[in-house]
Scaffold this active site. Structure first.
Site, PDB file in Angstrom:
ATOM      1  N   ASN A  12      31.418  39.765  46.249  1.00  0.00           N
ATOM      2  CA  ASN A  12      31.587  38.310  46.163  1.00  0.00           C
ATOM      3  C   ASN A  12      32.829  37.806  46.889  1.00  0.00           C
ATOM      4  OD1 ASN A  12      29.267  37.814  44.708  1.00  0.00           O
ATOM      5  ND2 ASN A  12      30.268  38.052  42.716  1.00  0.00           N
ATOM      6  N   GLY A  14      34.809  39.502  49.085  1.00  0.00           N
ATOM      7  CA  GLY A  14      34.856  39.940  50.480  1.00  0.00           C
ATOM      8  C   GLY A  14      33.916  39.138  51.368  1.00  0.00           C
ATOM      9  N   HIS A 176      50.394  39.496  38.799  1.00  0.00           N
ATOM     10  CA  HIS A 176      49.110  38.815  38.659  1.00  0.00           C
ATOM     11  C   HIS A 176      48.476  39.278  37.363  1.00  0.00           C
ATOM     12  CE1 HIS A 176      45.549  36.701  39.722  1.00  0.00           C
ATOM     13  NE2 HIS A 176      44.819  37.761  39.920  1.00  0.00           N
TER      14      HIS A 176
HETATM   15  N1  LIG Z   1      43.992  39.171  43.507  1.00  0.00           N
HETATM   16  C1  LIG Z   1      43.229  38.260  42.946  1.00  0.00           C
HETATM   17  O1  LIG Z   1      43.693  37.197  42.610  1.00  0.00           O
HETATM   18  C2  LIG Z   1      41.760  38.545  42.747  1.00  0.00           C
HETATM   19  C3  LIG Z   1      40.855  37.505  42.509  1.00  0.00           C
HETATM   20  C4  LIG Z   1      39.498  37.800  42.367  1.00  0.00           C
HETATM   21  C5  LIG Z   1      39.066  39.122  42.430  1.00  0.00           C
HETATM   22  N2  LIG Z   1      39.972  40.111  42.632  1.00  0.00           N
HETATM   23  C6  LIG Z   1      39.564  41.515  42.713  1.00  0.00           C
HETATM   24  O2  LIG Z   1      38.901  41.711  43.959  1.00  0.00           O
HETATM   25  C7  LIG Z   1      38.013  42.814  43.857  1.00  0.00           C
HETATM   26  C8  LIG Z   1      36.634  42.419  44.359  1.00  0.00           C
HETATM   27  O3  LIG Z   1      36.034  41.457  43.519  1.00  0.00           O
HETATM   28  P1  LIG Z   1      34.520  40.997  43.758  1.00  0.00           P
HETATM   29  O4  LIG Z   1      34.238  39.920  42.804  1.00  0.00           O
HETATM   30  O5  LIG Z   1      34.280  40.784  45.210  1.00  0.00           O
HETATM   31  O6  LIG Z   1      33.751  42.326  43.310  1.00  0.00           O
HETATM   32  P2  LIG Z   1      32.317  42.816  43.827  1.00  0.00           P
HETATM   33  O7  LIG Z   1      31.895  43.855  42.854  1.00  0.00           O
HETATM   34  O8  LIG Z   1      31.430  41.651  44.078  1.00  0.00           O
HETATM   35  O9  LIG Z   1      32.634  43.503  45.239  1.00  0.00           O
HETATM   36  C9  LIG Z   1      33.347  44.666  45.401  1.00  0.00           C
HETATM   37  C10 LIG Z   1      32.740  45.426  46.562  1.00  0.00           C
HETATM   38  O10 LIG Z   1      33.567  46.548  46.864  1.00  0.00           O
HETATM   39  C11 LIG Z   1      32.702  47.543  47.337  1.00  0.00           C
HETATM   40  N3  LIG Z   1      33.330  48.857  47.351  1.00  0.00           N
HETATM   41  C12 LIG Z   1      33.522  49.733  46.327  1.00  0.00           C
HETATM   42  N4  LIG Z   1      34.126  50.848  46.786  1.00  0.00           N
HETATM   43  C13 LIG Z   1      34.334  50.670  48.112  1.00  0.00           C
HETATM   44  C14 LIG Z   1      34.934  51.448  49.125  1.00  0.00           C
HETATM   45  N5  LIG Z   1      35.448  52.644  48.857  1.00  0.00           N
HETATM   46  N6  LIG Z   1      34.970  50.950  50.380  1.00  0.00           N
HETATM   47  C15 LIG Z   1      34.453  49.726  50.678  1.00  0.00           C
HETATM   48  N7  LIG Z   1      33.877  48.948  49.743  1.00  0.00           N
HETATM   49  C16 LIG Z   1      33.837  49.403  48.484  1.00  0.00           C
HETATM   50  C17 LIG Z   1      31.503  47.464  46.387  1.00  0.00           C
HETATM   51  O11 LIG Z   1      30.367  48.111  46.937  1.00  0.00           O
HETATM   52  C18 LIG Z   1      31.339  45.946  46.277  1.00  0.00           C
HETATM   53  O12 LIG Z   1      30.407  45.447  47.225  1.00  0.00           O
HETATM   54  C19 LIG Z   1      38.060  43.230  42.375  1.00  0.00           C
HETATM   55  O13 LIG Z   1      38.977  44.287  42.209  1.00  0.00           O
HETATM   56  C20 LIG Z   1      38.566  41.982  41.687  1.00  0.00           C
HETATM   57  O14 LIG Z   1      39.166  42.257  40.448  1.00  0.00           O
HETATM   58  C21 LIG Z   1      41.291  39.846  42.797  1.00  0.00           C
END
Ligand SMILES: NC(=O)c1ccc[n+]([C@@H]2O[C@H](COP(=O)([O-])OP(=O)(O)OC[C@H]3O[C@@H](n4cnc5c(N)ncnc54)[C@H](O)[C@@H]3O)[C@@H](O)[C@H]2O)c1
Length: 309
Positions: A12, A14, A176
């Site tokens: 989501n 990315g 955070h």
């Molecule tokens: N810093 C912030 O403020 C903030 C805000 C929102 C989300 N996040 C974090 O961002 C991350 C992603 O969230 P999301 O909602 O997109 O999750 P998501 O589950 O929709 O997407 C994560 C993606 O990472 C992929 N992935 C897993 N291992 C991998 C690897 N080794 N190489 C490449 N891709 C890989 C998965 O296949 C998945 O498509 C989470 O850790 C979430 O907690 C951080």
């Protein structure tokens, strides 16, 4: 415009980040990398097919390996698993540390001169993992959290005051997590201290809502966590770098004595330009804010202790 930006993780956050980068034409090529076969390719192609309608020329390419990512000037790392209802950010630490470790090794090989913006949670600790594994200097490894937390704080204030979000100036520092530090003393509405416009009880409520902003969205969505505002926040950081805007934004930065803290990543005001993190700005804090920042830093240290590199 940069030549190439790679977004790791086509979930989501990315995928939305890639779309926003392309729509803002911040790079000639945007590469989406994910471990799931077909997903980055499909999402990348779908986004590229929106180019004639949206009017951008950025090629969006999906891949399961880092070949197409070679020579990227910037990476946005969103790989990992998202927080589930009832799960704290810190519960995620071990799983995501392994993922981010593996991603960092690939980044180092593919693009040794890149700037890396980390988004994966728990954010401050994942920044540290990335810095340790890539060996990149702090100018080229920092994290997105403060821009999102500040946007949430600003949106709640704009709602409470019924004014434009444009006129709310604010900054949220610290880790955070639930210990983040919204700087009420530096919050203004077109230069007017917010404390003159809202009483303490209302401000406390908004600060509290900001601290729990991520959890509020998770509770609504049930599966997955926020991604529209998080991707917008990451892209604002990339934009300041790509266009060398030198914006002052709260970022998770590796501290070497600033704010009396060292050896941790913590949210502080940073100047972002073409060289990456070009300066950490030190502002005076009230005794309460200093104490809150120290508490927040301790929470980050405790989570770091859970990770073995
Ligand atoms: N810093 C912030 O403020 C903030 C805000 C929102 C989300 N996040 C974090 O961002 C991350 C992603 O969230 P999301 O909602 O997109 O999750 P998501 O589950 O929709 O997407 C994560 C993606 O990472 C992929 N992935 C897993 N291992 C991998 C690897 N080794 N190489 C490449 N891709 C890989 C998965 O296949 C998945 O498509 C989470 O850790 C979430 O907690 C951080």
């Amino acid at each position: 415009m940069l030549s190439k930006i790679t977004v790791v993780g086509a979930g989501n956050v990315g995928a939305t980040t890639a779309q926003r980068l392309a729509e803002k034409s911040l790079a000639r090529t945007v590469v989406l990398v994910d471990v799931i076969e077909g997903v980055p390719q499909g999402k990348g192609l779908d986004q590229w097919e929106s180019a004639p309608i949206e009017g951008f020329d950025t090629r969006v390419i999906g891949a399961n390996d880092y070949g197409p990512a070679a020579g990227s000037e910037a990476f946005v790392v969103t790989a990992g698993i998202a927080r589930k209802p009832g799960m704290s950010r810190d519960d995620l630490v071990r799983t995501n540390a392994d993922i981010v470790k593996q991603v960092s090794q690939q980044i180092k090989q593919a693009s040794p001169n890149a700037i890396v913006i980390v988004v994966s949670n728990p954010l401050d600790v994942m920044c540290w993992v990335t810095k340790q594994v890539t060996g990149f200097p702090r100018e080229r490894v920092f994290g997105m959290a403060g821009v999102l937390d500040t946007a949430r704080y600003r949106s709640f204030l704009a709602e409470a005051l019924d004014v434009s979000v444009d006129d709310i100036q604010a900054m949220v520092l610290g880790g955070h997590g639930d210990t983040m530090v919204p700087l009420v003393s530096y919050t203004t509405v077109s230069g007017i201290p917010v404390t003159q416009l809202l009483d303490k009880a209302k401000l406390d409520k908004i600060v509290d809502r900001t601290r729990n902003g991520g959890a509020e969205i998770v509770a609504f969505l049930k599966t997955g966590s926020a991604y529209y505002a998080p991707s917008a926040a990451a892209v604002q950081m990339v934009e300041s770098i790509a266009l060398d805007k030198k914006r002052v934004l709260p970022c998770a930065a590796w501290l070497e004595g600033e704010y009396g803290l060292s050896g941790i990543y913590c949210g502080v005001p940073c100047k972002l330009g073409r060289k990456g993190l070009e300066q950490i700005l030190q502002v005076e804090l009230s005794a309460d804010e200093k104490a809150a920042l120290a508490k927040s830093a301790n929470a980050v240290k405790e989570t770091m202790a859970a990770v073995k590199l």
